[in-house]
Design an enzyme around this catalytic site. Structure first.
Site, PDB file in Angstrom:
ATOM      1  CB  CYS A 166      13.687  22.216  -5.544  1.00 11.95           C
ATOM      2  SG  CYS A 166      12.982  23.613  -4.659  1.00 11.95           S
ATOM      3  CE  LYS A 181      40.085  46.631  23.465  1.00 15.54           C
ATOM      4  NZ  LYS A 181      40.162  45.778  22.263  1.00 15.54           N
TER       5      LYS A 181
END
Length: 656
Positions: free
Chosen positions: A400, A112
């Site tokens: 960072c 399906k």
């Protein structure tokens, strides 16, 4: 659980609103699993209180009324919706209702597909209309767009009037590529492949539909005058007309065989090319189908055996930032653990901070999470109705998380520009050793992390200088394991050129682009931006990225190429391809051949051919095996060159 008529009426209104958003606005307000649960509660109330049933209840109709710029078009025969079953006991009950009356009934089972149902009407062999399901009686006329779907034939070898029905889908791979393009263009992302297929099919500009790589997978017929006795014969006939075959189609006799087919599909679900949400079960005998008939909404001879949900709701409890090999910062949501299709999910990608702001996602939000195939779980949207005041904005980082270098914040992406950031170096090496790059067996993420921690490597060149005693310093490494890794590293020398290009991890350059570049020889990376732009499929971003990468890493690239000595077999293949009689030709294969069709298709594609599933005036060759069917007649009608298997093998041998 619905306890009163008032709650029942409210539920109808809510479910109809959800259906309107789903069918007409290509927007899923809740997950399929939540909708199914709400729908089943409504259905249970109606079974206990049949006098309360309202005509506008979603159990009494199919889909939703269309409200779009497309004109409405009636189906010649109604397009029904299927009843769902969710477990073995429900399936057993459905089967018993049929088998106690028809003990010899058999059942066709097929995947399906989670897409958009489409009804194709052919008259005297010509495609005259394409209509979406709509409310089952009429839908939207999307013929011009449907004609841009590559595997929908404009002509078929059948003179009668016939409605061929199927699902319009977009593959998982093409869906990810489409969303990546939209992400880079700062456009809203599609929530899932079904929404992408629906939105693409219903474009006012057909050229957009054409670019979206939609596919049509047939699953049945509407009005027709065929004289077959079984549903499977109908499906086989559709395939013979030039439509794509249905994968994992099976014919089953009993509950046990159906369960085996179901669990096979679940097992193959993640690797399947498209998104699946269950298995369709249809009585094979057309005479029995006719006697069983229909309810007000659904056929009694078919049902959808649903899969476990791939979407769930959970809560964001934190956000961490990951650094990719390009330096791009990717925010990742930490989630309250939730099980999705048998896997425990406790984190999901948030893509980038622009996406977070656009979707208004906050810390402590309840969110919709989706997991599709091998794709990393992702957050689709927040559930703002659950907000209780504890939510907080997710702030962009300024430095960072790995090297503390100041970040560059662009409109969409945030970058760490420190080329020596350990995270960038580490991610680059993980990619370098990955399956689609140099495929170095045994060199996984954890081993690379250890090599970094021990300061044994900084870049890819260092891998080839490693010694046995270096690896013996690593955790859980003994002589045999260390030697195997050294052998695997040495074995990665002399790779195909495309693999080495891909291993470099150049921004915007993936596996496909690397293969294209390899056609131009060992010095391809030295080309100018203008030369890159002349290559098929290369845009400004790709060309710019290549030029900048080479300018910044010339010495490293030359050293790596000298050390690894890549094979330039691609040039030889291109030479063979250009001299091939099949180069740039459209070829269709039909009938039973001594080798699988896919094997021949791959050979021909390697020689520059384009493989098609349907015969038309644009077809150059039809390769026929035994029992070629209607395609042979159609080929003769269009004057297409026909080769049998022996003639094909002879021509292939001449090219060796």
């Amino acid at each position: 659980m619905i306890k009163s008529q008032k709650e029942y009426l409210e539920r109808i209104e809510y479910l109809n609103t959800l259906s309107h958003h789903y069918y007409n606005l290509d927007e899923s307000i809740v997950s399929d699993a939540v909708y199914d649960e709400l729908y089943q509660e409504l259905k249970a109330y109606e079974e206990k209180n049949p006098n309360d049933i309202q005509a506008n209840s979603p159990t009494q109709k199919v889909g939703a009324t269309t409200t779009t710029p497309f004109s409405k078009n009636p189906h010649l025969m109604r397009m029904w919706s299927l009843d769902d079953v969710f477990n073995q006991s429900e399936l057993q009950a459905w089967l018993q209702r049929i088998l106690k009356v028809y003990p010899n009934a058999s059942f066709v089972c097929s995947p399906k597909l989670d897409g958009v149902s489409l009804n194709l009407l052919y008259h005297h062999g010509k495609l005259v209309s394409a209509t979406t399901r709509g409310n089952g009686l009429e839908g939207e006329l999307v013929t011009n767009n449907a004609k841009h779907i590559a595997n929908i034939p404009h002509f078929i070898a059948y003179d009668g009037e016939i409605e061929i029905r199927g699902e319009v889908i977009i593959s998982k791979e093409d869906f990810e590529a489409l969303n990546k393009e939209r992400l880079e263009a700062n456009e809203p992302l599609f929530a899932n492949p079904r929404n992408a297929a629906s939105g693409s099919l219903r474009q006012l500009d057909s050229e957009i539909t054409k670019k979206r790589k939609l596919q049509f997978i047939p699953w049945g017929v509407g009005k027709h005058s065929l004289n077959f006795l079984s549903f499977k014969e109908c499906l086989d006939f559709i395939v013979s007309l030039g439509f794509g075959a249905i994968q994992y189609l099976s014919l089953n006799k009993n509950h046990q065989e159906i369960e085996e087919s179901y669990h096979t599909l679940i097992k193959e679900r993640e690797g399947f090319f498209a998104l699946l949400d269950g298995m369709v079960i249809v009585v094979n005998e057309l005479g029995i189908q006719k006697e069983l008939g229909y309810t007000q909404k659904s056929p009694k001879f078919a049902c959808a055996y649903k899969f476990p949900a791939l979407e769930k709701h959970t809560k964001i409890i934190g956000v961490i930032n990951q650094v990719g090999r390009s330096g791009a910062i990717t925010p990742v949501a930490l989630l309250e653990p939730v099980e999705i299709a048998g896997a425990m999910v406790n984190r999901a990608t948030l893509h980038n901070y622009s996406e977070i702001e656009k979707k208004n996602i906050m810390l402590n939000d309840r969110v919709v999470v989706i997991r599709s195939g091998d794709v990393i779980p992702k957050i689709i949207k927040p559930l703002e109705t659950y907000r209780d005041g504890s939510q907080h904005k997710i702030e962009r980082p300024k430095v960072c998380p790995i090297c503390s270098h100041e970040l560059l914040c662009e409109e969409i992406f945030t970058y760490c520009q420190n080329l020596n950031c350990p995270a960038r170096l580490k991610e680059s090496l993980i990619h370098f050793a990955s399956k689609d790059a140099l495929n170095i067996q045994g060199l996984g993420d954890k081993v690379i992390e250890q090599l970094f921690e021990e300061k044994l490597i900084v870049n890819a060149l260092d891998l080839y200088a490693l010694k046995l005693e270096d690896l013996m310093r690593l955790d859980k490494f003994k002589i045999k394991k260390a030697q195997n890794l050294l052998d695997a590293i040495q074995k990665s020398k002399n790779p195909p050129l495309w693999r080495l290009i891909n291993a470099l991890g150049i921004e915007h350059i993936g596996k496909g682009a690397s293969k294209t570049l390899a056609r131009y020889g060992l010095n391809v990376l030295e080309k100018s931006e203008a030369e890159f732009l002349e290559m098929e499929g290369f845009g400004v971003e790709m060309a710019h990225s290549l030029v900048n990468f080479y300018a910044s890493n010339q010495e490293f690239i030359r050293s790596l190429f000298d050390l690894l000595n890549p094979k330039n077999s691609d040039m030889a293949k291109e030479k063979q391809k250009s001299s091939s009689v099949f180069n740039n030709k459209t070829i269709v294969l039909t009938g039973t051949l001594s080798k699988p069709r896919q094997e021949y298709a791959q050979m021909l594609e390697n020689l520059g051919a384009k493989i098609s599933s349907s015969v038309s005036a644009k077809t150059d060759f039809l390769i026929v095996g035994e029992n070629p069917g209607s395609k042979l007649a159609l080929a003769k009608k269009h004057g297409v060159s026909v080769l049998n298997e022996e003639e094909l093998l002879k021509r292939l041998k001449e090219l060796d």
